[in-house]
Design an enzyme around this catalytic site. Structure first.
Site, PDB file in Angstrom:
ATOM      1  N   HIS A   6       0.846  -1.193   0.000  1.00  0.00           N
ATOM      2  CA  HIS A   6       0.000   0.000   0.000  1.00  0.00           C
ATOM      3  C   HIS A   6       0.874   1.234   0.000  1.00  0.00           C
ATOM      4  CE1 HIS A   6      -3.158   2.842   1.164  1.00  0.00           C
ATOM      5  NE2 HIS A   6      -3.964   1.941   0.633  1.00  0.00           N
TER       6      HIS A   6
ATOM      7  N   GLU B  95      -7.757  -5.457  -0.347  1.00  0.00           N
ATOM      8  CA  GLU B  95      -8.257  -6.278  -1.447  1.00  0.00           C
ATOM      9  C   GLU B  95      -8.195  -7.779  -1.175  1.00  0.00           C
ATOM     10  OE1 GLU B  95      -9.938  -4.458  -3.005  1.00  0.00           O
ATOM     11  OE2 GLU B  95      -8.991  -3.314  -4.599  1.00  0.00           O
TER      12      GLU B  95
HETATM   13  N1  ACO Z   1       4.160  -7.459  -4.513  1.00  0.00           N
HETATM   14  C1  ACO Z   1       5.483  -7.415  -4.832  1.00  0.00           C
HETATM   15  N2  ACO Z   1       6.211  -6.298  -4.840  1.00  0.00           N
HETATM   16  C2  ACO Z   1       5.587  -5.160  -4.492  1.00  0.00           C
HETATM   17  C3  ACO Z   1       4.234  -5.137  -4.131  1.00  0.00           C
HETATM   18  C4  ACO Z   1       3.504  -6.357  -4.154  1.00  0.00           C
HETATM   19  N3  ACO Z   1       2.201  -6.407  -3.850  1.00  0.00           N
HETATM   20  N4  ACO Z   1       3.862  -3.875  -3.847  1.00  0.00           N
HETATM   21  C5  ACO Z   1       4.959  -3.116  -4.027  1.00  0.00           C
HETATM   22  N5  ACO Z   1       6.012  -3.898  -4.418  1.00  0.00           N
HETATM   23  C6  ACO Z   1       7.363  -3.469  -4.706  1.00  0.00           C
HETATM   24  C7  ACO Z   1       7.390  -2.797  -6.089  1.00  0.00           C
HETATM   25  O1  ACO Z   1       7.629  -3.724  -7.126  1.00  0.00           O
HETATM   26  C8  ACO Z   1       8.500  -1.797  -5.941  1.00  0.00           C
HETATM   27  O2  ACO Z   1       9.720  -2.456  -6.139  1.00  0.00           O
HETATM   28  P1  ACO Z   1      10.939  -1.689  -6.913  1.00  0.00           P
HETATM   29  O3  ACO Z   1      11.277  -0.524  -6.032  1.00  0.00           O
HETATM   30  O4  ACO Z   1      12.004  -2.733  -6.971  1.00  0.00           O
HETATM   31  O5  ACO Z   1      10.395  -1.265  -8.234  1.00  0.00           O
HETATM   32  C9  ACO Z   1       8.439  -1.403  -4.466  1.00  0.00           C
HETATM   33  O6  ACO Z   1       7.740  -2.465  -3.782  1.00  0.00           O
HETATM   34  C10 ACO Z   1       7.645  -0.126  -4.255  1.00  0.00           C
HETATM   35  O7  ACO Z   1       6.466  -0.204  -5.053  1.00  0.00           O
HETATM   36  P2  ACO Z   1       5.691   1.081  -5.553  1.00  0.00           P
HETATM   37  O8  ACO Z   1       4.748   0.700  -6.632  1.00  0.00           O
HETATM   38  O9  ACO Z   1       6.637   2.206  -5.811  1.00  0.00           O
HETATM   39  O10 ACO Z   1       4.940   1.440  -4.192  1.00  0.00           O
HETATM   40  P3  ACO Z   1       3.538   2.044  -4.033  1.00  0.00           P
HETATM   41  O11 ACO Z   1       3.459   2.523  -2.658  1.00  0.00           O
HETATM   42  O12 ACO Z   1       3.234   3.013  -5.100  1.00  0.00           O
HETATM   43  O13 ACO Z   1       2.617   0.737  -4.242  1.00  0.00           O
HETATM   44  C11 ACO Z   1       0.658  -0.455  -4.631  1.00  0.00           C
HETATM   45  C12 ACO Z   1       1.330   0.611  -3.776  1.00  0.00           C
HETATM   46  C13 ACO Z   1       0.468   0.082  -6.048  1.00  0.00           C
HETATM   47  C14 ACO Z   1      -0.731  -0.757  -4.037  1.00  0.00           C
HETATM   48  C15 ACO Z   1       1.510  -1.743  -4.662  1.00  0.00           C
HETATM   49  O14 ACO Z   1       1.774  -2.196  -3.355  1.00  0.00           O
HETATM   50  C16 ACO Z   1       0.898  -2.854  -5.499  1.00  0.00           C
HETATM   51  O15 ACO Z   1       1.034  -2.841  -6.723  1.00  0.00           O
HETATM   52  N6  ACO Z   1       0.199  -3.853  -4.858  1.00  0.00           N
HETATM   53  C17 ACO Z   1      -0.413  -4.935  -5.585  1.00  0.00           C
HETATM   54  C18 ACO Z   1      -1.758  -4.499  -6.168  1.00  0.00           C
HETATM   55  C19 ACO Z   1      -2.806  -4.282  -5.099  1.00  0.00           C
HETATM   56  O16 ACO Z   1      -2.944  -5.062  -4.170  1.00  0.00           O
HETATM   57  N7  ACO Z   1      -3.589  -3.206  -5.281  1.00  0.00           N
HETATM   58  C20 ACO Z   1      -4.645  -2.806  -4.333  1.00  0.00           C
HETATM   59  C21 ACO Z   1      -4.179  -1.692  -3.460  1.00  0.00           C
HETATM   60  S1  ACO Z   1      -5.380  -1.266  -2.226  1.00  0.00           S
HETATM   61  C22 ACO Z   1      -6.414  -0.171  -3.016  1.00  0.00           C
HETATM   62  O17 ACO Z   1      -6.021   0.638  -3.790  1.00  0.00           O
HETATM   63  C23 ACO Z   1      -7.863  -0.262  -2.751  1.00  0.00           C
END
Ligand code: ACO
Length: 361
Positions: A244, A303
């Protein structure tokens, strides 16, 4: 420049506060735990809309029910025109047919419409006649009645209410921000809601719960979880239902929904094997994510348990994001009104990194 606006505070709000370090969500001064499983979707809408709509009645159950009947009369004749579209797109297209205005009646229609459309579109997909809303039902009970064609049992109704309340508002998330940007131009509630729906659809926001179940299906059994998750992470894939932008600890909404699932399970509606697999996958994922990025903790988000709860209530996976929209609509509209009342256009700047014009040009 803040990529993804991570460090930017872009609005003042009285609506909700997301404390990412403590894992706490407050909605208009009340912790989520005081709302989820305790109040109805209509009551949380009334809480969110206070001071934002003139003439707001204290009890919104009847006005929202009347708006469901209105939405049905307006939109039912157009159901066939969207029969080839995916469920979310069909719902968005039909919502856009409602009258475009900025008053309480328009807000009521927008909150009522997804509740009518999700069951009607699902029944249409299944080749069944849609069921008209009942002006004497609550929003959650009527959604299930229109889905099944018979009165919903109290356990499933309570679980759906707990879900709709849990997702009703959540700070300046991507869809709420989209709603506020559009509202800041003076475009009104309908345009704000349609913008928010567009933002919600993506898998990094509201589109994740369907893929959560795809992940559970692909893993199949608890002993496969660790291996499957390791392979996904080493392929650079994200685990749906984890991570998140704000929370660095477990999302409190995951706990609220997990509790709702346990309550629903007492009536036998939750398959024990499914829940045991989900818990094993959650543990394995948290473990693997801790090792994968020790400096950026990724915990369970809303989620993961959304997927399990909505599946147990009886929604298919392509309805998960549309049901999310049914819950979040009240929050979007409150934010749209709050932003419009500031009278300030949201218009950030960008940093140009393209080529510079030739000196002679
Ligand atoms: N699984 C694996 N790696 C992850 C995950 C995950 N669920 N979430 C983040 N990371 C990693 C990213 O790949 C990134 O790695 P990098 O720096 O090597 O590129 C690092 O952690 C940071 O990720 P960002 O996308 O920059 O972080 P952000 O805070 O923007 O991410 C997000 C938040 C988009 C929700 C992310 O955690 C994600 O994609 N989760 C999976 C999808 C999901 O569950 N979405 C629902 C969110 S809840 C909602 O909106 C209602």
């Amino acid at each position: 420049m803040s990529n993804g606006l991570e460090t930017v505070v872009a609005a003042e709000t009285v609506l909700s506060d997301v404390d990412g370090a403590a894992g706490r969500l407050v909605i208009r001064g009340l912790p989520l735990g005081a709302l989820a499983g305790r109040v109805t979707a209509e009551q949380v809408a009334s809480l969110l809309w206070q001071d934002f709509f003139a003439g707001l009645p204290r009890d919104l159950e009847r006005p929202i029910a009347a708006a469901r009947v209105f939405a049905w009369c307006e939109l039912e004749p157009h159901l066939a025109s969207v029969s080839r579209l995916p469920l979310f797109d069909a719902m968005r297209a039909l919502i856009a047919r409602l009258p475009d205005g900025d008053g309480l009646a328009d807000a009521l229609n927008l909150v009522a419409a997804p509740a009518v459309l999700v069951p009607a579109l699902l029944r249409q997909q299944r080749g069944m006649s849609p069921v008209a809303p009942d002006a004497a039902s609550s929003q959650a009970a009527d959604m299930l009645r229109m889905l099944d064609g018979r009165d919903a049992d109290p356990g499933r109704t309570a679980a759906l209410d707990a879900y709709l309340v849990t997702v009703s508002d959540h700070g300046l998330n991507a869809s709420t921000f989209a709603a506020r940007v559009v509202a800041s131009t003076g475009a009104g509630l309908m345009s704000s809601a349609i913008a928010a729906l567009g933002a919600l659809k993506g898998p990094l926001h509201g589109g994740a719960p369907g893929p959560v179940l795809d992940m559970l299906d692909a893993i199949g059994s608890a002993d496969e979880a660790e291996k499957w998750i390791a392979a996904e992470l080493s392929a650079g894939h994200r685990l749906m239902g984890f991570g998140h932008r704000i929370y660095r600890v477990r999302d409190p909404r995951a706990d609220a929904l997990s509790a709702a699932l346990v309550r629903l399970g007492k009536s036998g509606a939750v398959e024990g094997k499914r829940l045991a697999l989900a818990r094993a996958v959650e543990d394995a994922a948290l473990d693997a994510l801790r090792r994968h990025k020790p400096d950026r903790p990724q915990a369970t988000n809303v989620e993961f348990y959304t997927a399990l709860l909505l599946e147990a209530i009886g929604f298919p996976r392509d309805a998960f994001t549309p049901v999310f929209a049914a819950g979040r609509m009240a929050g979007w509209l409150a934010h749209a009104r709050e932003q419009a009342m500031t009278g300030k256009l949201i218009r950030p700047r960008s940093l140009y990194v393209g080529p510079t014009p030739l000196a002679a040009a």
